[in-house]
Structure formats: structure tokens, C-alpha cells
Scaffold this active site. Structure first.
Site, PDB file in Angstrom:
ATOM      1  N   ILE A   1       0.842  -1.199   0.000  1.00  9.69           N
ATOM      2  CA  ILE A   1       0.000   0.000   0.000  1.00  9.69           C
ATOM      3  C   ILE A   1       0.881   1.254   0.000  1.00  9.69           C
ATOM      4  O   ILE A   1       2.045   1.201   0.397  1.00  9.69           O
ATOM      5  CB  ILE A   1      -1.010   0.032   1.175  1.00  9.69           C
ATOM      6  CG1 ILE A   1      -0.319  -0.261   2.500  1.00  9.69           C
ATOM      7  CG2 ILE A   1      -2.164  -0.892   0.936  1.00  9.69           C
ATOM      8  CD1 ILE A   1      -1.201   0.001   3.692  1.00  9.69           C
TER       9      ILE A   1
ATOM     10  N   TYR B   1     -12.627  -9.858  13.913  1.00  7.40           N
ATOM     11  CA  TYR B   1     -11.611 -10.601  13.149  1.00  7.40           C
ATOM     12  C   TYR B   1     -12.170 -11.975  12.767  1.00  7.40           C
ATOM     13  O   TYR B   1     -12.124 -12.381  11.601  1.00  7.40           O
ATOM     14  CB  TYR B   1     -10.373 -10.752  14.032  1.00  7.40           C
ATOM     15  CG  TYR B   1      -9.191 -11.451  13.389  1.00  7.40           C
ATOM     16  CD1 TYR B   1      -8.501 -10.861  12.334  1.00  7.40           C
ATOM     17  CD2 TYR B   1      -8.734 -12.674  13.876  1.00  7.40           C
ATOM     18  CE1 TYR B   1      -7.388 -11.487  11.776  1.00  7.40           C
ATOM     19  CE2 TYR B   1      -7.621 -13.293  13.329  1.00  7.40           C
ATOM     20  CZ  TYR B   1      -6.955 -12.690  12.275  1.00  7.40           C
ATOM     21  OH  TYR B   1      -5.857 -13.305  11.729  1.00  7.40           O
TER      22      TYR B   1
ATOM     23  N   LYS C   1     -13.172 -13.518   9.177  1.00 10.17           N
ATOM     24  CA  LYS C   1     -12.509 -14.723   8.654  1.00 10.17           C
ATOM     25  C   LYS C   1     -13.539 -15.785   8.234  1.00 10.17           C
ATOM     26  O   LYS C   1     -13.383 -16.422   7.197  1.00 10.17           O
ATOM     27  CB  LYS C   1     -11.539 -15.304   9.694  1.00 10.17           C
ATOM     28  CG  LYS C   1     -10.277 -14.475   9.894  1.00 10.17           C
ATOM     29  CD  LYS C   1      -9.433 -14.423   8.631  1.00 10.17           C
ATOM     30  CE  LYS C   1      -8.159 -13.629   8.782  1.00 10.17           C
ATOM     31  NZ  LYS C   1      -7.468 -13.390   7.516  1.00 10.17           N
TER      32      LYS C   1
HETATM   33  C1  AKB Z   1      -3.775 -12.962  15.731  1.00 11.80           C
HETATM   34  O1  AKB Z   1      -3.328 -13.190  16.857  1.00 11.80           O
HETATM   35  O2  AKB Z   1      -4.655 -12.142  15.484  1.00 11.80           O
HETATM   36  C2  AKB Z   1      -3.252 -13.782  14.581  1.00 11.80           C
HETATM   37  C3  AKB Z   1      -4.082 -15.004  14.337  1.00 11.80           C
HETATM   38  C4  AKB Z   1      -3.959 -16.170  15.204  1.00 11.80           C
HETATM   39  O3  AKB Z   1      -4.853 -15.019  13.420  1.00 11.80           O
HETATM   40  N1  AKB Z   1      -1.885 -14.133  14.815  1.00 11.80           N
END
Ligand code: AKB
Length: 317
Positions: free
Chosen positions: A35, A143, A147
Site C-alpha cells: 500500500i 476478526y 474470517k
Molecule cells: C492474531 O493473533 O490475530 C493472529 C491469528 C492467530 O490469526 N496471529
């Protein structure tokens, strides 16, 4: 010969993956995408093309795919778990809208796409030990939500449009090259730096907090193996559990202490990281990856520790 675009080439995985792919497929065949405004690591400056490639800029990425006749996109752009909790909209944009952009480009231009998932794709209601390949996935972090969505989107593009999407669920990755940033498992990298620098280490998660971890050479090997795997043998695609070691802070501390007997560690719990870690599995069952494409890690906690310390000492920290 593959023609590859690595997105997020300056990051923890991307920087080492780009170098590895260049050594395997030839420098000119691997474009390092970064980026704007980010500093470019030494290892990426020579050895192959460098292009500005923002995962949110579809036109820019499509132009690179055309210019270099790209057939495989390795997407390593990500906002890690703890940082994503602070910036959920950014995490959503990069991990969902960004992936959707790439999948559309891949559909139009016939590219394969690798985007890693994570142990964070599981949540508190998933089985905690030896978490199976196919099981409950109800994560409670943005997160994890991104995912799981990315896994589903990638499967959708495979089944609906025949896009060659492949992925692994990475554990915490440990490396002496580029440090991670904003993850829950980062402590397992930071602890080595403290030990080699002769400093006391403050660990952000409690004793007894087990998470899967992996040494970077195994992680890179997994990406290459999976992308080279015979598609006819892949029953799963998005995304494979892979595993090599699971430990808590006490175990990694004890292992490092074998090399630095006076090394000290103290607990200074970070509430956010602890709550994220508590919601993740203790360990994953990676039988499907072993059976479908021959996954097998090389490093365990002890051999990784020897190698990490050897390389960090050479860095004169
Ligand atoms: C995190 O800790 O966010 C990453 C993962 C395990 O996806 N390392």
C-alpha cells in the site's frame, strides 16, 4: 510457471512469502504488492517487480493482473485480531470487501486466490481441544466474523463460479524476520526478542492459556504445498485446519529459559487479548490437511526455539 501477485507483501507473512515464492518461481514472476506510503523492507526492494496494490482499489489490482498476466493472487492483507477490535470497520473493509474485490477479479480474469483464515474463525461454542475441521464457527470478534465470512465467500466463488480458492486456518505465527502487529498471539514472538535482548518479559495472557502456534518456515511451506496440491484431492478448500504446536506462556518461557537461565517473565494481563484468547481453541485437529494434501510440519517448540534464538542473536538487537 506461475505468475503471482502477493497483496500485503510488506507484512509479517507477505514479506517472507514473497521472497520464498521468488526463489521458487523466479523473481520476475512474483509481483510484490504494497500500500502507498509504507516502508518497503530491504528483502523486497530488488529481486522482482514492486507495485502499489491496495486491496480496496479494484481498478489498480485488475491493472496489475493484466500488466503481468497474473494467474495466482496470494492475499495477505489483514488487520489482526486485537487491532481489529479497535478498528472494526477497517477490518471489515479489508477482510471482506477487499476479499470480494479479489474474488471478482479472479472470476473475470481466471486467477487462483489464496487468503489465509485463522484459529480466530472459531469461537467459544466451538470444541476447545482438537477442534475439528468442520464444526461450529460462531466467533465473537470482528476478526473472527470477517474470517468466517471470507471462508464462506471463497467457498461460494469456488462452487458457484469455479474460482480456484484455497486457504488454511493459521495459528499464531512466529518469525525472526518481520514482527507481527496487533495480534493476540504476538506475545509468542515478543518473548524471544526480550530474552535475546536480556530484558524481562511481561506476558499479556494468563498461564494456562493454550493456543496453536507455528514457526514461519512451516507456514510458508503450507501455503506453497496447498497452492500446488492436486485439486482433485481437495475435499475441503476454505479453509483447512493446520497445526504444529500448542503451548501456554509457561511452556514457552520454560523452553527459552533452557537457553537463558536468568531470563524472567511476569504476568501483566491485557484484558482484550485475554478475552480473545479465551474464545479461541486450545488446539486444532489438522487430519484433513494431512490426508488431502500431505501437510506435515517440521518444527516443534524446542526446535523452533533453537532456530529463533540463533537468528535473533545474529541481528544484534
Ligand atoms: C492474531 O493473533 O490475530 C493472529 C491469528 C492467530 O490469526 N496471529
Amino acid at each position: 510457471m506461475k505468475k503471482i501477485l502477493v497483496i500485503g507483501a510488506t507484512g509479517q507473512i507477505g514479506s517472507e512469502l514473497t521472497v520464498k515464492l521468488r526463489s521458487l518461481y523466479g523473481g520476475d514472476n512474483v509481483v510484490a504488492g504494497h500500500i502507498a506510503g509504507i516502508s518497503i523492507p530491504e528483502c523486497l526492494r530488488d529481486g522482482g517487480p514492486l507495485e502499489e496494490a491496495d486491496v480496496l482499489n479494484t481498478k489498480q489490482i485488475a491493472a496489475i493482473v493484466d500488466k503481468y498476466h497474473i494467474d495466482s493472487i496470494f492475499n495477505l492483507a489483514a488487520i489482526l485480531s486485537a487491532q481489529a477490535e479497535q478498528r472494526p470497520v477497517l477490518a471489515w473493509n479489508i477482510q471482506i470487501n477487499g476479499v470480494l474485490n479479489l474474488l471478482e477479479i479472479a472470476r473475470e480474469k481466471n486467477c487462483a486466490v489464496f487468503t489465509p483464515s485463522s484459529i480466530g474463525a472459531f469461537g467459544p461454542s466451538s470444541p476447545k481441544d482438537k477442534t475439528p475441521q468442520d464444526t461450529i464457527q460462531r466467533p465473537q470478534t470482528i476478526y473472527g466474523v470477517s474470517k468466517v465470512t471470507c471462508e464462506l465467500l471463497s467457498d461460494y466463488y469456488f462452487h458457484r463460479f469455479g474460482v480456484d480458492t484455497r486457504s488454511v486456518r493459521f495459528p499464531g505465527l512466529i518469525s525472526y524476520v518481520t514482527p507481527p502487529g496487533g495480534g493476540t498471539t504476538d506475545y509468542a514472538v515478543d518473548i524471544y526478542y526480550s530474552a535475546v535482548k536480556g530484558e524481562k518479559f511481561y506476558t499479556p495472557v494468563k498461564a494456562g492459556t493454550f493456543m496453536d502456534m507455528m514457526y514461519m518456515p512451516d507456514a510458508l511451506h503450507a501455503i506453497v504445498m496447498l497452492m500446488e496440491a492436486d485439486p482433485a484431492k481437495l475435499i475441503h478448500r476454505n479453509s483447512f485446519n493446520i497445526a504444529s504446536m500448542s503451548f501456554d506462556p509457561e511452556m514457552i518461557y520454560a523452553e527459552i529459559k533452557k537457553h537463558f537461565p536468568t531470563f524472567e517473565m511476569e504476568y501483566r494481563i491485557d484484558a482484550l487479548r485475554q478475552s480473545i484468547a479465551d474464545s479461541w481453541p486450545n488446539s486444532l485437529d489438522d487430519t484433513c490437511a494431512r490426508e488431502e494434501w500431505g501437510w506435515k510440519p517440521e518444527y516443534d517448540l524446542s526446535s523452533m526455539t533453537v532456530d529463533m534464538i540463533k537468528h535473533l542473536k545474529l541481528k544484534n538487537l
